[in-house]
Design an enzyme around this catalytic site. Structure first.
Site, PDB file in Angstrom:
ATOM      1  N   SER A  58      -1.909  -4.740  11.918  1.00  0.00           N
ATOM      2  CA  SER A  58      -2.551  -5.694  11.015  1.00  0.00           C
ATOM      3  C   SER A  58      -2.571  -7.096  11.657  1.00  0.00           C
ATOM      4  CB  SER A  58      -1.793  -5.681   9.680  1.00  0.00           C
ATOM      5  OG  SER A  58      -2.463  -6.420   8.717  1.00  0.00           O
ATOM      6  N   ARG A  68       0.676 -11.807  -4.541  1.00  0.00           N
ATOM      7  CA  ARG A  68       1.209 -10.584  -3.953  1.00  0.00           C
ATOM      8  C   ARG A  68       0.595  -9.333  -4.597  1.00  0.00           C
ATOM      9  NH1 ARG A  68       2.827  -8.652   0.665  1.00  0.00           N
ATOM     10  NH2 ARG A  68       4.477  -7.123   0.510  1.00  0.00           N
ATOM     11  N   ASP A 113      -8.081   3.172   5.584  1.00  0.00           N
ATOM     12  CA  ASP A 113      -7.806   1.738   5.537  1.00  0.00           C
ATOM     13  C   ASP A 113      -9.110   1.015   5.227  1.00  0.00           C
ATOM     14  OD1 ASP A 113      -7.155  -0.901   5.971  1.00  0.00           O
ATOM     15  OD2 ASP A 113      -6.254  -0.568   7.948  1.00  0.00           O
ATOM     16  N   HIS A 159      -4.280   0.873   4.354  1.00  0.00           N
ATOM     17  CA  HIS A 159      -3.811  -0.065   5.372  1.00  0.00           C
ATOM     18  C   HIS A 159      -2.322   0.112   5.673  1.00  0.00           C
ATOM     19  CE1 HIS A 159      -4.138  -3.611   7.827  1.00  0.00           C
ATOM     20  NE2 HIS A 159      -3.200  -4.229   7.154  1.00  0.00           N
ATOM     21  N   ASP A 160      -1.562   0.470   4.639  1.00  0.00           N
ATOM     22  CA  ASP A 160      -0.111   0.648   4.782  1.00  0.00           C
ATOM     23  C   ASP A 160       0.278   1.745   5.763  1.00  0.00           C
ATOM     24  OD1 ASP A 160       1.263  -1.233   3.472  1.00  0.00           O
ATOM     25  OD2 ASP A 160       1.793  -0.027   1.731  1.00  0.00           O
TER      26      ASP A 160
END
Lengths: 198, 393
Positions: free
Chosen positions: B168, B238, B333, B366-367
């Site tokens: 990332s 967040r 992602d 994405h994680d």
């Protein structure tokens, strides 16, 4: 790791004969990267393989071959026009869904294309058909129901395909058991290797 | 339910001492040579907190720099003696026998400038005023971070990294290293990256920033002096972020439309499991992260665009790259989609760079770059095997 003496895949040496030392090569459907590794070692080429299968991509990394994971059926959008000296499609043409498109892409990206495919016109294949069965052999190891080979052709078919599309065949080597066949290649040849240009 | 790890939640698994680097201790390096920033500002005096694992070999050729993303830190692997539950954020990747094997490589994790984990940032004292920097801390960029990391490398006697690696925003640093200091790294490992943020990415960041800035406790960023903290804003920021780190499918399979009480309560309490998850993540984050740092890091992301200085041509921007580059993306992602990684690959191919590209079919969005999908980890392990062979004497 697989041995790399060139005798392992009969078409490797036939491909290598046309590849100039130090050339920039793109190997489409490169598998575990052994052809590119062979060309790196025997011809000092640079370049990349293109492969879709996760396991093969991993093997390419193990073999020290630069690989781009991509689906050939989507074309070669990552690659610029005429950015390679040779684009190789080794024993993959017959498994492509979009045959004409990949040949056009090869000619866009490369100055020359090299394709190899099993010759369906080989007499042993004809014999099996005459006996009423789909051919199964070392070069065509699949049963009709699980074969990835959806576009099999003969030497004569491929040459007609090229002629009709103005694709210039620059070189041809037809092999049986690793030996060159000059007489009646469409009947006596098991494996065809072509170099062509636009 | 398997614990979902957010962008940089520390792993909560137990520390297996056969594959963990074990107890680690952060170190601090001080710098007095002024650091010119891309914004035009200059940092005259700053500190970087870092950790190292493994042993630097005699010819100093086995160092690997691991760059962190949004809210992580120098604490990449191992755990602390006084806090054994605080495991490094990439502990599944780095350790003895792991893909980045600390028996072979000397690994460095560093908290970036502007951070809130010990390196100089908005919480630090501004030497010019004697007060915390707060909202006056300059806006930094990926390039500024990389320049600061290069000075840390100088200090550690490392002239050339075996590899610089990140996921990332960490991958953006890894790519920037290859552009900015081509002679100082053999390989760049670029995971779940993009060559620049899309308008949609920037939009999410702007929502996050506005949540913080419009919190009445923000006080133009000088909330420390007011003994306040814009926790409500940071919490919302967040939550927005977390939505983008997971794929739609992953969210559906983990939470679906599950209700905590099994039936609707027709209220604004946390009813759906996804609400509960987001609030939990938001609360936890707001209690340990600094809002000024978060604002700056979202800006670091927004400004990253190596092509910008080259008339929009990424190929031109990547011309200096001589390192081998491993690019990895994940199919689900949507924050930094495989298409964005392919832009990087295409530009590297234009330059005939030594690039390898893998697209991992993982469901986690994405994680995924933080999880230990075997295809992904085997590939990284194989690549480091290659790096190891290259640097072996």
């Amino acid at each position: 790791m697989t041995g790399l003496n060139g005798g392992q895949r009969p078409d490797f040496a036939a491909i290598a004969q046309w590849v100039k030392p130090g050339a920039h090569v793109l190997d489409l459907g490169c598998g575990d990267g052994t052809l590119l590794k062979y060309l790196q070692q025997t011809r000092g080429v640079t370049g990349y393989g293109v492969e879709i299968d996760d396991g093969n991509v991993l093997e390419c990394v193990n073999n020290g071959v630069h690989v781009i994971q991509s689906d050939l059926e989507r074309g070669l959008a990552e690659f610029a026009d005429h950015s390679f000296d040779y684009v190789v499609l080794s024993q993959t043409l017959q498994a492509m869904r979009h045959t004409e498109r990949i040949v056009r892409e090869i000619l866009r990206v490369g100055r020359a294309g090299i394709v190899t495919f099993p010759n369906f016109g080989y007499w042993k294949n004809r014999l099996q058909i005459l006996r009423g069965r789909m051919p199964v052999s070392e070069n065509l190891p699949f049963e009709w129901f699980d074969t990835p080979n959806i576009h099999l052709c003969t030497v004569a078919d491929f040459e007609k395909f090229c002629t009709e599309r103005g694709i210039r065949i620059v070189g041809r080597t037809v092999l049986t058991d690793g030996r060159t066949v000059d007489l009646l290649p469409n009947l006596l040849g098991e494996l065809a290797v072509y170099q062509f240009g636009g | 339910m398997r614990e979902l790890r957010g962008f940089f939640m520390a792993a909560t698994k137990t520390n297996d001492l056969t594959t963990s680097v074990g107890i680690v201790t952060p170190q601090t390096a001080g710098f007095t040579a002024p650091l010119p920033l891309r914004s035009g500002a200059v940092l005259h005096d700053y500190e970087l907190v870092y950790e190292t694992y493994g042993t630097l070999n005699a010819d100093r050729s086995n160092a690997v720099l691991v760059c962190h993303a949004l809210n992580a830190s120098h604490h990449v692997a191992g755990f602390y003696a006084d806090d054994p539950g605080n495991t490094g954020w990439w502990d599944n990747m780095i350790g003895p026998g792991k893909p980045l094997d600390t028996n072979r490589f000397f690994v460095i994790g560093v908290n970036n400038l502007g951070g809130c984990h010990g390196s100089t940032g908005p919480l630090s004292i501004n030497p010019d005023t004697g007060k915390p920097w707060g909202g006056d801390f300059p806006v930094v960029t990926v390039e500024d971070w990389v320049d600061a990391q290069a000075r840390l490398a100088d200090k550690l006697g490392i002239t050339r990294f075996a590899a610089v690696m990140g996921g990332s925003l960490g991958a953006m640093q890894s790519l920037a290293w290859a552009i900015r200091y081509p002679q100082r790294l053999c390989h760049s490992i670029v995971i779940a990256c993009a060559p620049s943020l899309s308008a949609q990415n920037i939009a999410f960041n702007e929502v996050a920033r506005q949540a913080i800035i419009t919190d009445p406790d923000f006080h133009d960023g000088n909330y420390q002096e007011q003994h306040a903290a814009p926790k409500r804003g940071l919490r919302v920021a967040r939550m927005v972020g977390h939505i983008t780190y997971l794929s739609d499918d992953e969210m559906a399979s983990k939470f679906g439309r599950q209700l905590k009480q099994g039936k609707p309560g027709y209220s604004f309490d946390t009813e759906f499991e996804i609400e509960s998850y987001l609030r939990h993540q938001g609360n936890k984050f707001a209690n340990y992260f600094d809002a000024n740092t978060y604002l700056r890091i979202t800006k670091v992301l927004d400004y990253f665009d190596p092509a910008f200085d080259h008339g929009g041509s990424l190929s031109t921007a990547l011309q200096p790259v001589t390192a081998g580059v491993l690019v990895i993306s994940f199919t689900t992602d949507w924050r930094f989609s495989p298409e964005r990684s392919r832009e990087i690959v295409r530009a590297l191919l234009d330059n005939r760079a030594q690039v390898t590209y893998a697209e991992i079919d993982a469901p986690h969005g994405h994680d995924a770059f933080l999880l230990d999908d075997p295809r992904y980890h085997k590939l990284v392990a194989a690549y480091f095997e290659r790096v190891h062979r290259e640097i072996a004497p």
